[in-house]
Design a protein around this motif. Sequence first.
Motif: not given
Length: 153
Positions: A17-18, A20-22, A24-25, A28
Amino acid sequence: MAVVFLLYVAAEVAAVWAVASVIGFLPTLGVLLAGAFLGSWLARREGGKAARAFAATARAGRPAHAEITDGMLVGLGGLFILVPGFVSDVVGLLLLLPPTRGLFRKAWLRRIERRAPSAFHQSHGRVIVVDSEVVDRRRGDDDPPSRPVIDSW
Protein backbone atom coordinates in the motif's frame (compact mmCIF):
# COMPACT_ATOMS: atom_id res chain seq x y z
CA MET A 1 1.91 -18.85 15.23
CA ALA A 2 -1.34 -17.50 13.83
CA VAL A 3 -0.55 -14.09 15.32
CA VAL A 4 2.85 -14.06 13.59
CA PHE A 5 1.22 -14.96 10.28
CA LEU A 6 -1.38 -12.21 10.68
CA LEU A 7 1.35 -9.69 11.52
CA TYR A 8 3.28 -10.78 8.45
CA VAL A 9 0.22 -10.38 6.18
CA ALA A 10 -0.51 -6.96 7.68
CA ALA A 11 3.12 -5.89 7.10
CA GLU A 12 3.00 -7.08 3.48
CA VAL A 13 -0.26 -5.25 2.79
CA ALA A 14 1.05 -2.08 4.46
CA ALA A 15 4.29 -2.22 2.45
CA VAL A 16 2.49 -2.75 -0.87
CA TRP A 17 0.00 0.00 0.00
CA ALA A 18 2.78 2.44 0.91
CA VAL A 19 4.76 1.77 -2.27
CA ALA A 20 1.63 1.91 -4.45
CA SER A 21 0.61 5.23 -2.92
CA VAL A 22 4.03 6.71 -3.75
CA ILE A 23 4.69 5.32 -7.25
CA GLY A 24 1.27 4.05 -8.38
CA PHE A 25 -0.37 0.66 -8.85
CA LEU A 26 1.15 -0.51 -12.17
CA PRO A 27 4.72 0.51 -11.28
CA THR A 28 4.28 -1.35 -7.97
CA LEU A 29 3.33 -4.51 -9.87
CA GLY A 30 6.34 -3.96 -12.11
CA VAL A 31 8.66 -3.64 -9.12
CA LEU A 32 7.21 -6.81 -7.59
CA LEU A 33 7.68 -8.75 -10.85
CA ALA A 34 11.20 -7.39 -11.36
CA GLY A 35 12.07 -8.39 -7.81
CA ALA A 36 10.77 -11.90 -8.41
CA PHE A 37 12.81 -12.30 -11.60
CA LEU A 38 15.97 -10.79 -10.12
CA GLY A 39 15.57 -12.83 -6.96
CA SER A 40 15.03 -16.11 -8.80
CA TRP A 41 18.14 -15.43 -10.91
CA LEU A 42 20.13 -14.66 -7.76
CA ALA A 43 18.79 -17.77 -6.01
CA ARG A 44 19.82 -19.94 -8.96
CA ARG A 45 23.31 -18.40 -9.05
CA GLU A 46 23.88 -18.63 -5.29
CA GLY A 47 22.40 -22.14 -5.17
CA GLY A 48 24.91 -23.26 -7.79
CA LYS A 49 27.75 -21.72 -5.80
CA ALA A 50 26.56 -23.44 -2.63
CA ALA A 51 26.33 -26.80 -4.43
CA ARG A 52 29.85 -26.44 -5.87
CA ALA A 53 31.22 -25.45 -2.45
CA PHE A 54 29.54 -28.48 -0.87
CA ALA A 55 30.98 -30.81 -3.53
CA ALA A 56 34.49 -29.39 -3.09
CA THR A 57 34.30 -29.73 0.69
CA ALA A 58 32.96 -33.28 0.44
CA ARG A 59 35.74 -34.25 -1.99
CA ALA A 60 38.28 -32.83 0.45
CA GLY A 61 36.81 -34.98 3.23
CA ARG A 62 36.07 -32.04 5.52
CA PRO A 63 32.80 -31.49 7.41
CA ALA A 64 30.40 -29.45 5.28
CA HIS A 65 28.25 -27.82 7.97
CA ALA A 66 28.61 -24.32 6.55
CA GLU A 67 28.02 -25.45 2.97
CA ILE A 68 24.90 -27.43 3.86
CA THR A 69 23.56 -24.50 5.87
CA ASP A 70 24.32 -22.14 2.97
CA GLY A 71 22.35 -24.37 0.61
CA MET A 72 19.43 -24.47 3.03
CA LEU A 73 19.46 -20.69 3.46
CA VAL A 74 19.67 -20.12 -0.31
CA GLY A 75 16.66 -22.39 -0.81
CA LEU A 76 14.74 -20.59 1.89
CA GLY A 77 15.72 -17.23 0.40
CA GLY A 78 14.49 -18.36 -3.02
CA LEU A 79 11.20 -19.41 -1.48
CA PHE A 80 10.80 -16.01 0.18
CA ILE A 81 11.56 -14.29 -3.14
CA LEU A 82 8.78 -16.21 -4.88
CA VAL A 83 6.20 -15.20 -2.27
CA PRO A 84 4.67 -11.94 -3.51
CA GLY A 85 5.33 -8.90 -1.34
CA PHE A 86 8.07 -6.50 -0.36
CA VAL A 87 8.72 -7.83 3.14
CA SER A 88 9.28 -11.38 1.89
CA ASP A 89 11.50 -10.05 -0.93
CA VAL A 90 13.70 -8.21 1.55
CA VAL A 91 13.99 -11.31 3.77
CA GLY A 92 14.73 -13.44 0.70
CA LEU A 93 17.44 -11.06 -0.50
CA LEU A 94 19.01 -11.01 2.95
CA LEU A 95 19.21 -14.81 2.82
CA LEU A 96 20.56 -14.83 -0.74
CA LEU A 97 23.30 -12.22 -0.48
CA PRO A 98 26.56 -13.79 0.79
CA PRO A 99 27.46 -11.21 3.48
CA THR A 100 24.09 -11.29 5.21
CA ARG A 101 23.68 -15.03 4.62
CA GLY A 102 26.93 -15.51 6.55
CA LEU A 103 25.35 -13.79 9.56
CA PHE A 104 22.28 -16.04 9.35
CA ARG A 105 24.52 -19.12 8.95
CA LYS A 106 26.58 -18.26 12.04
CA ALA A 107 23.45 -17.69 14.10
CA TRP A 108 21.88 -20.94 12.86
CA LEU A 109 24.99 -23.02 13.58
CA ARG A 110 25.34 -21.49 17.07
CA ARG A 111 21.71 -22.37 17.75
CA ILE A 112 22.23 -25.95 16.61
CA GLU A 113 25.38 -26.31 18.72
CA ARG A 114 23.52 -25.06 21.80
CA ARG A 115 20.55 -27.38 21.24
CA ALA A 116 22.44 -30.52 20.19
CA PRO A 117 23.65 -31.53 23.69
CA SER A 118 20.15 -31.10 25.12
CA ALA A 119 18.69 -33.30 22.37
CA PHE A 120 21.20 -36.04 23.28
CA HIS A 121 20.42 -35.85 27.00
CA GLN A 122 16.69 -36.10 26.30
CA SER A 123 17.23 -39.52 24.72
CA HIS A 124 18.86 -40.67 28.01
CA GLY A 125 21.83 -42.00 26.04
CA ARG A 126 20.08 -45.17 24.90
CA VAL A 127 20.65 -44.70 21.18
CA ILE A 128 23.94 -43.44 19.78
CA VAL A 129 25.30 -43.03 16.26
CA VAL A 130 28.68 -44.52 15.42
CA ASP A 131 30.07 -44.20 11.89
CA SER A 132 26.61 -43.43 10.50
CA GLU A 133 25.22 -46.59 12.07
CA VAL A 134 22.54 -46.47 14.74
CA VAL A 135 23.50 -48.58 17.73
CA ASP A 136 20.84 -49.43 20.29
CA ARG A 137 22.54 -49.58 23.69
CA ARG A 138 19.54 -51.27 25.33
CA ARG A 139 20.50 -54.50 23.59
CA GLY A 140 23.34 -56.47 25.16
CA ASP A 141 26.57 -57.00 23.24
CA ASP A 142 26.01 -60.77 23.10
CA ASP A 143 22.43 -60.50 21.81
CA PRO A 144 21.96 -61.22 18.11
CA PRO A 145 20.44 -58.45 15.96
CA SER A 146 16.65 -58.37 15.97
CA ARG A 147 16.58 -58.84 12.20
CA PRO A 148 19.13 -60.38 9.84
CA VAL A 149 21.52 -58.01 8.14
CA ILE A 150 21.32 -58.39 4.38
CA ASP A 151 24.16 -56.93 2.36
CA SER A 152 23.08 -56.40 -1.24
CA TRP A 153 26.32 -54.80 -2.43
